[in-house]
Scaffold this motif. Structure first.
Motif, PDB file in Angstrom:
ATOM      1  N   GLY A 109       4.541  22.736  36.618  1.00  0.00           N
ATOM      2  CA  GLY A 109       4.398  21.558  35.763  1.00  0.00           C
ATOM      3  C   GLY A 109       3.185  20.702  36.112  1.00  0.00           C
ATOM      4  O   GLY A 109       2.643  19.998  35.252  1.00  0.00           O
ATOM      5  N   SER A 110       2.730  20.776  37.337  1.00  0.00           N
ATOM      6  CA  SER A 110       1.595  19.928  37.710  1.00  0.00           C
ATOM      7  C   SER A 110       0.255  20.534  37.297  1.00  0.00           C
ATOM      8  O   SER A 110      -0.765  19.857  37.337  1.00  0.00           O
ATOM      9  CB  SER A 110       1.614  19.634  39.215  1.00  0.00           C
ATOM     10  OG  SER A 110       1.269  20.795  39.939  1.00  0.00           O
ATOM     11  N   VAL A 111       0.255  21.822  36.920  1.00  0.00           N
ATOM     12  CA  VAL A 111      -1.021  22.438  36.543  1.00  0.00           C
ATOM     13  C   VAL A 111      -0.978  23.069  35.150  1.00  0.00           C
ATOM     14  O   VAL A 111      -1.725  23.995  34.846  1.00  0.00           O
ATOM     15  CB  VAL A 111      -1.453  23.517  37.579  1.00  0.00           C
ATOM     16  CG1 VAL A 111      -1.794  22.887  38.919  1.00  0.00           C
ATOM     17  CG2 VAL A 111      -0.360  24.578  37.757  1.00  0.00           C
ATOM     18  N   SER A 112      -0.057  22.576  34.290  1.00  0.00           N
ATOM     19  CA  SER A 112       0.038  23.143  32.934  1.00  0.00           C
ATOM     20  C   SER A 112       0.770  22.159  32.031  1.00  0.00           C
ATOM     21  O   SER A 112       1.081  21.049  32.434  1.00  0.00           O
ATOM     22  CB  SER A 112       0.834  24.458  32.983  1.00  0.00           C
ATOM     23  OG  SER A 112       2.199  24.161  33.278  1.00  0.00           O
ATOM     24  N   ARG A 113       1.041  22.602  30.809  1.00  0.00           N
ATOM     25  CA  ARG A 113       1.962  21.855  29.935  1.00  0.00           C
ATOM     26  C   ARG A 113       3.240  22.665  29.873  1.00  0.00           C
ATOM     27  O   ARG A 113       3.249  23.787  29.344  1.00  0.00           O
ATOM     28  CB  ARG A 113       1.372  21.728  28.547  1.00  0.00           C
ATOM     29  CG  ARG A 113       0.068  20.947  28.517  1.00  0.00           C
ATOM     30  CD  ARG A 113      -0.408  20.789  27.088  1.00  0.00           C
ATOM     31  NE  ARG A 113      -1.815  21.164  26.949  1.00  0.00           N
ATOM     32  CZ  ARG A 113      -2.831  20.326  27.192  1.00  0.00           C
ATOM     33  NH1 ARG A 113      -2.596  19.081  27.573  1.00  0.00           N
ATOM     34  NH2 ARG A 113      -4.072  20.743  27.055  1.00  0.00           N
ATOM     35  N   LEU A 114       4.290  22.112  30.452  1.00  0.00           N
ATOM     36  CA  LEU A 114       5.535  22.859  30.599  1.00  0.00           C
ATOM     37  C   LEU A 114       6.646  22.235  29.764  1.00  0.00           C
ATOM     38  O   LEU A 114       6.719  21.009  29.653  1.00  0.00           O
ATOM     39  CB  LEU A 114       5.906  22.885  32.085  1.00  0.00           C
ATOM     40  CG  LEU A 114       7.194  23.571  32.542  1.00  0.00           C
ATOM     41  CD1 LEU A 114       7.003  24.169  33.918  1.00  0.00           C
ATOM     42  CD2 LEU A 114       8.364  22.592  32.606  1.00  0.00           C
ATOM     43  N   MET A 115       7.467  23.065  29.168  1.00  0.00           N
ATOM     44  CA  MET A 115       8.614  22.567  28.400  1.00  0.00           C
ATOM     45  C   MET A 115       9.852  23.359  28.779  1.00  0.00           C
ATOM     46  O   MET A 115       9.797  24.584  28.835  1.00  0.00           O
ATOM     47  CB  MET A 115       8.379  22.777  26.903  1.00  0.00           C
ATOM     48  CG  MET A 115       7.569  21.679  26.260  1.00  0.00           C
ATOM     49  SD  MET A 115       6.975  22.254  24.671  1.00  0.00           S
ATOM     50  CE  MET A 115       5.429  22.974  25.162  1.00  0.00           C
ATOM     51  N   ILE A 116      10.945  22.642  29.029  1.00  0.00           N
ATOM     52  CA  ILE A 116      12.208  23.348  29.281  1.00  0.00           C
ATOM     53  C   ILE A 116      13.215  22.932  28.230  1.00  0.00           C
ATOM     54  O   ILE A 116      13.370  21.747  27.949  1.00  0.00           O
ATOM     55  CB  ILE A 116      12.861  22.964  30.620  1.00  0.00           C
ATOM     56  CG1 ILE A 116      11.860  23.021  31.759  1.00  0.00           C
ATOM     57  CG2 ILE A 116      14.039  23.846  30.921  1.00  0.00           C
ATOM     58  CD1 ILE A 116      12.534  22.769  33.105  1.00  0.00           C
TER      59      ILE A 116
END
Ligand code: ADP
Ligand code: MG
Length: 588
Positions: free
Chosen positions: A103-110
């Motif tokens: 999450g700190s190096v991308s766009r993350l979705m859960i």
């Protein structure tokens, strides 16, 4: 500059660098989470070599909506509570780092839902900034979507390999998980196309087919050993199937794919002298190790582990592979003799029996008529006391075509290639001599030349030779540098004394040219094999009865009599049964 605490954002990007090295790392972490959630079905979608998108969807237990913010917090995990548990880890994850790092190096979705709740939750992390949880309708399970990996770390972005390399790595990675978990149905698509699919029916060999192709999967030999306290199962290649490097050797420790150089060499050593030197086996081995005997917490990506008793495990792997290999390396059997195929014959009555014409010769040292119950019993007993792979006692019948020796064994006829057999005999003699002689001064017998010979080598060959002078001196060569690219040969191995010294040296140097840098022991074995090839009797040489008999006797004492040092068979077996069929005495 004064000492300062790093800003959170900087610290977390540094930490992320350990876990998330490349797009394949994202796939690995997300798939591990899905497996840990007890999923039966895992769908993986990859675009742009994983840099643009990695999405992993599972039908596992899911995450309660109120726990979603914790799931993406560093050092938050549901898999470990106490430090003692570190040696009792039954899940693939336990560090609570992956989602936070990604999450700190991308766009993350859960998006996730548990069976207990009618409504799921949804959460976004954008370069480390976590959104609030929003309610979301979703099936039970979890979907994690990772977009634009490293968009906020340009330095990392620059170091990414091209997408096709990344795709290949992801393929291999998922295939390995599929092998380790044949009960889970995996579906991987890359760039919109199905890339790998398994059925989840639990059949490992089927998954093996997906990984290596059906033909290779069919040939692979099964390993199944309990070597207390280890259980070793999996598949290894037969000696006929080799690779030029070790890349197709994979180990799983408690179903976790790990890289371990030492285990890989245990596997390779089990093939010792059975494979052509410089060739490597294919192997997929699953080792169950008691949890307290393995430390999985030595590497941020958990790709390496440490064993409490590495030597014991090494031997266990070597033993079980060797056993499987020898059990499956029979003397090649001729199934059909097409040129002798009887056409339209009726099999003769079974009771007529079959008598091998050469039985009962008086001077036979090892009389082993097939019908003599006493000797059959002896043969059975010796098969039990000799490790699998040894050959039965043979009685010499004679030589054909000045190239093959015919012999009778308890179970039929053996055709022996005199050159290959002699190579094997010499090879084992030399290896034993080297092993038994004083470690530092171990040397093969060498023959000093009356007139030293100078040889000029092309510069490339010369550079290869330079570094290997100590090795070849152990083998009986005495060679000195004698000006640029020129060498002086003072002595050659006694075995090669009949050969032109310069040619003998050339033959060896060719061996240094293989691309893989072999271990010293392997190099030595390779050179010895080469020496033996040169020194062994050639096809075309008439051998006296004594020479033939001596060769058989020597072959019997070999540890691996059935192949030459280059992996080719030394003998072919025609069973009595086959002969009976060919002569129409038994049903075709
Ligand atoms: P770890 O796997 O080491 O615990 P992660 O950062 O990978 O750490 O995940 C944090 C937590 O989020 C896990 O402990 C687990 O509770 C939860 N989690 C992550 N992915 C999933 C998933 N696919 N299904 C269920 N729970 C998950
Ligand atoms: Mg995890």
């Amino acid at each position: 500059m004064p000492i300062r605490l790093l800003a959170d954002e900087v610290a977390s990007q540094i930490a992320a660098g350990e876990v998330v090295e490349r797009p394949a790392s994202v796939v690995k972490e997300l798939v591990e989470n899905a497996i840990d959630s007890k999923a039966n079905h895992i769908v993986i979608k990859v675009e742009g070599g994983g840099q643009r998108l990695v999405e992993v969807t599972d039908d596992g237990g899911g995450i309660p909506a109120k726990e979603l913010p914790l799931a993406v917090t560093r050092h938050a995990t549901s898999k470990l509570a106490r430090v003692e548990d570190l040696f009792n880890i039954h899940t693939l994850g336990f560090r609570g780092e992956a989602l936070a790092s990604i999450g700190s190096v991308s766009r993350l979705m859960i998006t996730s839902r548990t069976a207990e709740s009618d409504l799921g939750g949804h959460l976004k992390v954008d370069g480390g900034n976590v959104s609030a949880v929003a309610p979301a309708g979703a099936p039970v399970g979890t979907a994690v979507r990772v977009e634009d990996l490293f968009y906020n770390v340009p330095a990392r972005l620059k170091f990414l390999k091209n997408p096709s390399t990344e795709r290949r790595i992801i393929d291999t990675l998922v295939a390995r998980f599929a092998l380790a978990y044949p009960d889970i149905r995996f579906q991987l698509s890359q760039e919109g196309r199905a890339s790998l699919q398994t059925s989840g029916n639990g059949d490992r060999r089927e998954v093996l087919g997906v990984l290596f192709g059906v033909e290779i999967a069919r040939q692979m030999l099964e390993v199944l050993t309990v070597d207390d306290p280890y259980q070793i199962t999996g598949y290894i290649s037969p000696i006929s199937l080799t690779r030029s490097n070790r890349r197709d050797i994979t180990f799983f420790i408690n179903r976790r794919p790990v890289q371990d150089v030492s285990l890989a060499s245990a596997l390779i050593q089990a093939y010792h002298t059975l494979l052509m030197v410089g060739r490597y086996p294919v192997g997929v081995l699953f080792i169950d190790v008691p949890f307290e005997l393995v430390d999985v917490n030595v590497h941020p990506t958990k790709a390496e582990v440490r064993f409490r008793q590495p030597d014991a495990l090494f031997s266990a792997v070597q033993r079980s592979v060797r056993r499987a290999l020898l059990a499956h390396t029979p003397v090649p059997q001729i199934e059909h003799l097409p040129f002798l195929k009887p056409t339209g014959w009726e099999p003769r009555s079974e009771t007529e029996g079959f008598h091998w014409a050469y039985r009962g010769e008086d001077d036979s040292p090892a009389q082993m008529g097939a019908e003599d119950p006493q000797s059959t019993l002896q043969a059975a007993q010796s098969a039990l006391t000799h490790p699998a792979g040894r050959m039965p006692l043979l009685r010499l019948v004679g030589q054909v075509a000045s190239a093959f020796i015919i012999a009778e064994g308890p179970d039929g006829l053996y055709l022996i290639d005199q050159h290959a057999a002699h190579e094997r005999v010499l090879f084992e003699k030399l290896i034993t001599e080297i092993k038994h002689s004083d470690q530092d001064h171990a040397r093969l017998p060498s023959q000093t030349l009356l007139n030293p010979v100078t040889v000029e080598m092309p510069p490339t060959k010369s550079r290869l030779l330079e570094g290997q002078i100590p090795v070849i001196s152990r083998l009986g060569f005495q060679v000195e540098e004698f000006g640029i690219n020129t060498y002086l040969i003072r002595a050659v191995p006694a075995l090669l004394s009949g050969m032109d010294p310069a040619a003998a040296l050339y033959v060896l140097v060719e061996d240094f040219e293989e691309d893989e840098t072999p271990l010293q022991a392997e190099l030595e074995a390779r050179i010895i094999a080469r020496v033996c090839k040169r020194a062994a009797v050639k096809a075309g040489k008439v051998l006296s009865n004594e020479e033939q008999r001596a060769l058989l006797a020597d072959l019997e004492t070999c540890r691996s009599p059935r192949t030459c040092p280059h992996g080719r068979p030394t003998m072919i077996h025609l069973s009595v049964d086959l002969l009976e069929r060919q002569f129409g005495r038994k049903g075709a």
